[in-house]
Design a protein around this motif. Structure first.
Motif, PDB file in Angstrom:
ATOM      1  N   ASP A 304       0.833  -1.208   0.000  1.00 14.78           N
ATOM      2  CA  ASP A 304       0.000   0.000   0.000  1.00 14.78           C
ATOM      3  C   ASP A 304       0.863   1.252   0.000  1.00 14.78           C
ATOM      4  O   ASP A 304       1.909   1.294   0.670  1.00 14.78           O
ATOM      5  CB  ASP A 304      -0.901   0.041   1.242  1.00 14.78           C
ATOM      6  N   ASP A 306       1.914   4.263   1.552  1.00 14.70           N
ATOM      7  CA  ASP A 306       1.808   4.565   2.973  1.00 14.70           C
ATOM      8  C   ASP A 306       2.630   5.809   3.306  1.00 14.70           C
ATOM      9  O   ASP A 306       3.862   5.789   3.263  1.00 14.70           O
ATOM     10  CB  ASP A 306       2.303   3.361   3.791  1.00 14.70           C
ATOM     11  N   ASN A 307       1.937   6.897   3.638  1.00 19.25           N
ATOM     12  CA  ASN A 307       2.633   8.125   4.026  1.00 19.25           C
ATOM     13  C   ASN A 307       2.524   8.392   5.524  1.00 19.25           C
ATOM     14  O   ASN A 307       2.570   9.528   5.976  1.00 19.25           O
ATOM     15  CB  ASN A 307       2.099   9.322   3.232  1.00 19.25           C
ATOM     16  N   THR A 308       2.363   7.302   6.301  1.00 22.48           N
ATOM     17  CA  THR A 308       2.204   7.442   7.752  1.00 22.48           C
ATOM     18  C   THR A 308       3.386   8.172   8.370  1.00 22.48           C
ATOM     19  O   THR A 308       3.211   9.055   9.219  1.00 22.48           O
ATOM     20  CB  THR A 308       2.033   6.056   8.397  1.00 22.48           C
ATOM     21  N   ARG A 385      -5.232  -1.751   8.298  1.00 19.15           N
ATOM     22  CA  ARG A 385      -4.165  -1.536   7.313  1.00 19.15           C
ATOM     23  C   ARG A 385      -3.340  -0.319   7.732  1.00 19.15           C
ATOM     24  O   ARG A 385      -3.897   0.744   8.052  1.00 19.15           O
ATOM     25  CB  ARG A 385      -4.754  -1.339   5.921  1.00 19.15           C
ATOM     26  N   ARG A 386      -2.028  -0.478   7.731  1.00 21.37           N
ATOM     27  CA  ARG A 386      -1.145   0.587   8.205  1.00 21.37           C
ATOM     28  C   ARG A 386      -1.320   1.873   7.387  1.00 21.37           C
ATOM     29  O   ARG A 386      -1.199   2.978   7.924  1.00 21.37           O
ATOM     30  CB  ARG A 386       0.312   0.141   8.174  1.00 21.37           C
ATOM     31  N   ALA A 387      -1.630   1.739   6.127  1.00 21.90           N
ATOM     32  CA  ALA A 387      -1.782   2.920   5.270  1.00 21.90           C
ATOM     33  C   ALA A 387      -2.993   3.766   5.672  1.00 21.90           C
ATOM     34  O   ALA A 387      -3.110   4.922   5.256  1.00 21.90           O
ATOM     35  CB  ALA A 387      -1.902   2.493   3.816  1.00 21.90           C
ATOM     36  N   ARG A 388      -3.892   3.201   6.487  1.00 11.74           N
ATOM     37  CA  ARG A 388      -5.111   3.921   6.876  1.00 11.74           C
ATOM     38  C   ARG A 388      -5.068   4.396   8.324  1.00 11.74           C
ATOM     39  O   ARG A 388      -6.087   4.834   8.870  1.00 11.74           O
ATOM     40  CB  ARG A 388      -6.330   3.030   6.654  1.00 11.74           C
TER      41      ARG A 388
END
Length: 580
Positions: A304, A306-308, A385-388
């Motif tokens: 994904d 991912d800009n976390t 999901r880490r991206a969310r």
């Protein structure tokens, strides 16, 4: 998530019908209070200070979103618009009317829920790690084993009227997160020569006589788990005290007999039933597994966009939440998230009906419609999901459910205390709020670091104060509220493998030690602050936790600093309990 089969559903519906008739007969005067007491307790109904309290079972802490919405509906229709999650991974309603309880139980049955064995002298709700099934360090998923124990123990005729209540905890991970050492029986998954089995600790518990469980068998093969449990309970049922409820728990029997003698008697009973009808087969394990709805993870989640990290660098509040409330997951691309029920000014573990509905929506939108209840009285979204994560954090912020304090001092565990419980000597909720306000500065909270603070309103220890790094116990003196303070307790060991197989210290648990005489209610928050300032002055580095400093230097420096402070120099002298 376990799904009932027709037998499960029939059992629950028959229980609802039975209790509806029993309640009608009591209200019509056909049953006395003494006759009705045992019947209501078998269905989770207590009489509290102001109203009945109904404890609803959440087996091993797993909730479906539809079940949480039903709990919200019950809170609105039959309670005061909220529920309270307990340290036993259950939920309690503090304001139902007795005549409405059968209707509540009937509503629960429509979503495969009940209140069976949430009270009484029986085997209570089996608990486990709130990250069960998703933790990266698991040897085995304990959910299936908890369900096997639940089915075996529910309405078991031999164990329906034990000397006292009985609690079992199961940990499937290398690091114990189920507090196995302070349960009547604690089970820790372990492998030996390629085979799965369980370490068995017996005789742990808190309350009036806090004791860490003793290892009575370092390895019971999984096929023999139920027969061994039956043998252990049979010895307790045969010899446990029924003439004195204060000496009726299994921990007293194990202490009196000695762990060695108790283990010997269990083995003698076990030889009579080992290999019998309760022996677990692979076919049975597979059948139970098949009754679960398991998450269908997306293998592409790891890829994904991912800009976390960038969002965390730009927003300190989000970064803090990531640090405390987001946890590792066994599947790449996913994380487990704690939904904090510990905002300042909110009783620990309380959640409104509106919040329940909203969290149920989040469970559907960000996971697989499943939640967990933790021993720390929080909720868990296990499969995000880490991206969310930033998107989820924003939604939780709007609900006042994103307090970044998991594992920190204001993530307080507390029982309802004297505001509700008829057994309590003192209030817990106002003391928790005073401490939360004392440490409401997040910069200071993060400087302090990892620290567990637990509060109980009486010696029954529903707030598990004995195993808090700092524990607070409400006591009564001449009709006034006073508070004892302990330090050095823990419910499990550090984040490392358990000690060698011969260790008898259940999961690394330890009982806190009383620092001295008790304090007035308005002093407690200041005492905690004094303890924290002592710790910060003693620690060798920012990585050394409060509990590590207490282990290294003992309680004397803390005691000296507190009682030499003019604000606390002359506390009322109270007799200390025998365990001090």
């Amino acid at each position: 998530m376990y799904v009932y089969d027709p037998v499960d559903q029939q059992l629950v519906e028959q229980r609802v019908a039975q209790f509806a008739d029993q309640t009608r007969r009591f209200l019509d005067g056909q049953l006395t209070e003494d006759e009705f007491r045992v019947l209501r307790l078998q269905n989770g109904l207590y009489i509290q200070r102001h109203a009945p309290m109904l404890r609803v079972a959440i087996p091993y802490g797993i909730l479906a979103s539809r079940q949480l919405r039903t709990l919200a509906h019950i809170a609105r229709k039959w309670d005061h618009g909220y529920g309270h999650f307990s340290t036993r991974q259950n939920i309690q309603f503090n304001w139902p009317k007795l005549e409405n309880v059968p209707d509540i139980l009937a509503e629960l049955a429509t979503v495969q829920m009940h209140a069976i064995q949430t009270s009484g002298n029986c085997i209570r709700n089996t608990t486990t790690d709130h990250f069960a099934g998703v933790a990266p360090d698991e040897l085995v998923d304990p959910l299936v084993w908890c369900e096997i124990i639940r089915q075996w123990s529910t309405l078991h005729p031999e164990f329906a009227f034990l000397p006292r209540k009985f609690k079992i905890a199961v940990s499937g991970a290398v690091q114990d997160r189920a507090a196995v050492g302070v349960h009547d029986i604690g089970l820790q998954a372990v492998e030996r020569d390629g085979k799965l089995g369980f370490r068995v600790w017996v005789g742990g518990g808190l309350g009036r006589t806090p004791i860490v469980g003793k290892l009575i068998n370092p390895f019971v093969e999984w096929q023999d788990l139920l027969t061994y449990l039956q043998a252990a309970l049979r010895v307790y049922n045969l010899h446990g005290r029924r003439d004195n409820k204060y000496k009726a728990r299994i921990k007293i029997l194990v202490k009196d007999l000695t762990p060695e003698v108790y283990a010997q008697q269990v083995d003698e009973q076990w030889q009579l039933i080992k290999g019998g009808p309760d022996t677990i087969t692979q076919e049975f394990v597979d059948t139970i597994k098949a009754r679960f709805i398991w998450p269908q993870y997306d293998a592409a989640a790891e890829q994904d966009a991912d800009n976390t990290a960038e969002l965390a660098a730009a927003d300190r509040r989000f970064a803090r939440w990531l640090r405390t409330n987001v946890h590792p997951h066994k599947v790449p691309g996913y994380a487990a998230v704690t939904v904090s029920l510990k905002a300042t000014g909110v009783p620990p573990g309380d959640v409104t009906a509106d919040q329940m509905d909203a969290v149920a929506d989040l469970a559907d939108g960000y996971g697989f419609g499943e939640l967990r209840v933790s021993h720390e009285q929080n909720l868990i979204l296990a499969d995000v999901r880490r991206a969310r994560l930033h998107e989820l954090w924003t939604a939780l912020e709007a609900l006042n459910l994103a307090t970044p304090n998991v594992g920190l001092l204001t993530n307080i565990i507390a029982c309802p205390g004297g505001d509700f419980c008829a057994l309590a000597n003192a209030v817990s909720i106002p003391v928790a709020e005073a401490i939360q306000r004392q440490f409401d500065n997040l910069d200071y909270l993060f400087e302090i670091g990892e620290l567990d603070l637990n509060i109980s309103g009486c010696i029954n220890s529903c707030g598990h104060h004995h195993v808090g790094h700092i524990g607070i116990l409400g006591v009564d003196k001449a009709g006034e509220e006073w508070y004892q303070v302990t330090i050095g307790g823990r419910q499990n060991g550090a984040a490392k493998p358990l000690p060698d197989i011969e260790s008898t210290r259940g999961g690394g648990a330890a009982i806190g030690r009383i620092i001295g005489p008790s304090f007035a209610r308005d002093q407690v928050a200041g005492v905690v602050d004094r303890l924290i300032r002592t710790y910060l002055g003693l620690r060798d580095s920012e990585e050394e936790r409060f509990i590590d400093v207490v282990d290294r230097v003992g309680i004397d420096p803390f005691k000296q600093d507190v009682y030499s402070d003019p604000a606390f120099a002359k506390p009322t002298q109270l007799a200390e309990p025998a365990h001090a």
